[in-house]
Design a protein around this motif. Sequence first.
Motif, PDB file in Angstrom:
ATOM      1  N   ILE A  19      40.250  22.907  39.522  1.00 53.62           N
ATOM      2  CA  ILE A  19      41.517  23.198  39.794  1.00 53.62           C
ATOM      3  C   ILE A  19      42.602  22.614  38.911  1.00 53.62           C
ATOM      4  N   ASP A  20      42.416  21.206  38.298  1.00 56.21           N
ATOM      5  CA  ASP A  20      43.192  20.605  37.278  1.00 56.21           C
ATOM      6  C   ASP A  20      43.326  21.305  36.002  1.00 56.21           C
ATOM      7  N   ARG A  21      42.254  21.801  35.633  1.00 52.57           N
ATOM      8  CA  ARG A  21      42.268  22.745  34.394  1.00 52.57           C
ATOM      9  C   ARG A  21      42.923  24.038  34.424  1.00 52.57           C
ATOM     10  N   ALA A  22      42.680  24.381  35.516  1.00 50.25           N
ATOM     11  CA  ALA A  22      43.628  25.793  35.830  1.00 50.25           C
ATOM     12  C   ALA A  22      45.072  25.506  36.103  1.00 50.25           C
ATOM     13  N   TRP A  23      45.521  24.352  36.750  1.00 50.18           N
ATOM     14  CA  TRP A  23      46.860  23.965  36.752  1.00 50.18           C
ATOM     15  C   TRP A  23      47.549  23.830  35.247  1.00 50.18           C
ATOM     16  N   ASP A  24      46.790  23.026  34.627  1.00 47.82           N
ATOM     17  CA  ASP A  24      47.173  22.549  33.122  1.00 47.82           C
ATOM     18  C   ASP A  24      47.533  24.145  32.495  1.00 47.82           C
ATOM     19  N   GLY A  25      46.527  24.892  32.865  1.00 47.90           N
ATOM     20  CA  GLY A  25      46.721  26.162  31.778  1.00 47.90           C
ATOM     21  C   GLY A  25      47.747  26.784  32.341  1.00 47.90           C
ATOM     22  N   LEU A  26      48.216  27.009  33.460  1.00 51.54           N
ATOM     23  CA  LEU A  26      49.587  27.650  34.002  1.00 51.54           C
ATOM     24  C   LEU A  26      50.741  26.967  33.466  1.00 51.54           C
ATOM     25  N   HIS A  27      50.732  25.686  33.110  1.00 49.15           N
ATOM     26  CA  HIS A  27      51.880  24.961  32.570  1.00 49.15           C
ATOM     27  C   HIS A  27      52.159  24.910  31.167  1.00 49.15           C
ATOM     28  N   ARG A  28      51.351  25.445  30.483  1.00 48.91           N
ATOM     29  CA  ARG A  28      51.215  25.736  28.748  1.00 48.91           C
ATOM     30  C   ARG A  28      52.119  26.915  28.694  1.00 48.91           C
ATOM     31  N   VAL A  29      53.374  26.808  28.721  1.00 49.60           N
ATOM     32  CA  VAL A  29      54.339  27.689  28.569  1.00 49.60           C
ATOM     33  C   VAL A  29      54.148  28.572  27.255  1.00 49.60           C
ATOM     34  N   GLU A  30      54.006  27.598  26.472  1.00 48.69           N
ATOM     35  CA  GLU A  30      53.946  28.064  24.877  1.00 48.69           C
ATOM     36  C   GLU A  30      52.837  29.131  24.687  1.00 48.69           C
ATOM     37  N   ASP A  31      51.851  29.100  25.581  1.00 49.70           N
ATOM     38  CA  ASP A  31      50.522  29.803  25.406  1.00 49.70           C
ATOM     39  C   ASP A  31      50.665  31.110  26.164  1.00 49.70           C
ATOM     40  N   TYR A  32      51.691  31.250  26.980  1.00 50.19           N
ATOM     41  CA  TYR A  32      51.914  32.647  27.830  1.00 50.19           C
ATOM     42  C   TYR A  32      51.709  34.093  26.940  1.00 50.19           C
ATOM     43  N   PRO A  33      52.115  33.930  25.750  1.00 49.01           N
ATOM     44  CA  PRO A  33      51.707  35.171  24.952  1.00 49.01           C
ATOM     45  C   PRO A  33      50.354  35.424  24.860  1.00 49.01           C
ATOM     46  N   ARG A  34      49.506  34.438  25.170  1.00 51.07           N
ATOM     47  CA  ARG A  34      48.013  34.617  24.739  1.00 51.07           C
ATOM     48  C   ARG A  34      47.394  35.357  25.933  1.00 51.07           C
ATOM     49  N   PHE A  35      47.948  35.444  27.003  1.00 55.81           N
ATOM     50  CA  PHE A  35      47.311  35.992  28.238  1.00 55.81           C
ATOM     51  C   PHE A  35      48.371  36.898  29.191  1.00 55.81           C
ATOM     52  N   MET A  36      49.670  36.890  28.760  1.00 61.70           N
ATOM     53  CA  MET A  36      50.697  37.525  29.640  1.00 61.70           C
ATOM     54  C   MET A  36      51.253  38.966  28.798  1.00 61.70           C
ATOM     55  N   GLY A  37      50.697  40.025  29.176  1.00 60.23           N
ATOM     56  CA  GLY A  37      51.083  41.294  28.597  1.00 60.23           C
ATOM     57  C   GLY A  37      52.575  41.632  28.349  1.00 60.23           C
ATOM     58  N   GLY A  38      52.878  41.751  27.051  1.00 64.61           N
ATOM     59  CA  GLY A  38      54.533  42.032  26.996  1.00 64.61           C
ATOM     60  C   GLY A  38      55.197  40.690  26.316  1.00 64.61           C
ATOM     61  N   VAL A  39      54.583  39.443  26.897  1.00 64.15           N
ATOM     62  CA  VAL A  39      55.528  38.314  26.464  1.00 64.15           C
ATOM     63  C   VAL A  39      55.057  38.023  24.755  1.00 64.15           C
ATOM     64  N   ARG A  40      56.194  38.174  23.948  1.00 66.96           N
ATOM     65  CA  ARG A  40      56.287  37.835  22.802  1.00 66.96           C
ATOM     66  C   ARG A  40      56.413  36.434  22.279  1.00 66.96           C
ATOM     67  N   ASP A  41      57.126  35.517  22.817  1.00 59.99           N
ATOM     68  CA  ASP A  41      57.345  34.272  22.889  1.00 59.99           C
ATOM     69  C   ASP A  41      57.689  33.531  23.997  1.00 59.99           C
ATOM     70  N   ALA A  42      57.224  32.225  24.250  1.00 62.63           N
ATOM     71  CA  ALA A  42      57.732  31.535  25.389  1.00 62.63           C
ATOM     72  C   ALA A  42      57.739  29.978  25.021  1.00 62.63           C
ATOM     73  N   ARG A  43      58.821  29.559  25.626  1.00 58.43           N
ATOM     74  CA  ARG A  43      59.006  28.304  25.231  1.00 58.43           C
ATOM     75  C   ARG A  43      59.674  27.460  26.500  1.00 58.43           C
ATOM     76  N   PRO A  44      59.312  26.197  26.812  1.00 59.64           N
ATOM     77  CA  PRO A  44      59.544  25.516  27.716  1.00 59.64           C
ATOM     78  C   PRO A  44      60.922  24.943  27.488  1.00 59.64           C
ATOM     79  N   ARG A  45      61.739  24.778  28.467  1.00 57.28           N
ATOM     80  CA  ARG A  45      62.983  24.173  28.342  1.00 57.28           C
ATOM     81  C   ARG A  45      63.102  23.011  29.132  1.00 57.28           C
ATOM     82  N   ALA A  46      64.221  22.113  28.995  1.00 60.20           N
ATOM     83  CA  ALA A  46      64.554  21.056  29.988  1.00 60.20           C
ATOM     84  C   ALA A  46      64.630  21.513  31.020  1.00 60.20           C
ATOM     85  N   GLU A  47      64.655  20.254  32.034  1.00 64.90           N
ATOM     86  CA  GLU A  47      65.112  20.509  33.606  1.00 64.90           C
ATOM     87  C   GLU A  47      64.477  21.892  34.147  1.00 64.90           C
TER      88      GLU A  47
END
Length: 143
Positions: free
Chosen positions: A14-42
């Motif tokens: 579960i911790d590895r899956a949780w960490d994977g969901l929180h790597r916003v910058e990796d969303y283009p690797r597995f989310m269709g149509g997402v070309r770029d993703a960046r975490p922001r503050a807050e």
Amino acid sequence: MSTLEEHIDVAVPIDRAWDGLHRVEDYPRFMGGVRDARPRAEGRARLDVEAGGRLREFEAEVSDHREEHVMEWHTTSAPELTGSFSLHPIDEGHTRIQARITYEPGTIRETFGGPKGFAQANTIERLVRSDLEHFKEYVEQGR
């Protein structure tokens, strides 16, 4: 409003899956149509999504309930989308990921294009199912 719920079982703790969901910058690797993703503050994230032949920018607020392994999110402008990911341990090495998305079909059609009604619901279901399958590959391969 329409609600879509899908789940997938992944062969990681579960911790590895949780960490994977929180790597916003990796969303283009597995989310269709997402070309770029960046975490922001807050607790915010910015996603550039290609849909309906156009590139659109979305900002989302994200809140975590780590102790329950629940991540909730919602867009901060049109289209209004809300969702959550709930993680449930199956055993030490396997996790079930439950995705839930709430959306207004008319707004989605206006924003992303595509058919009305049942055909659109099927398209969204296929997209979410595909994203979950790609996430499974992503997290199981240890990226």
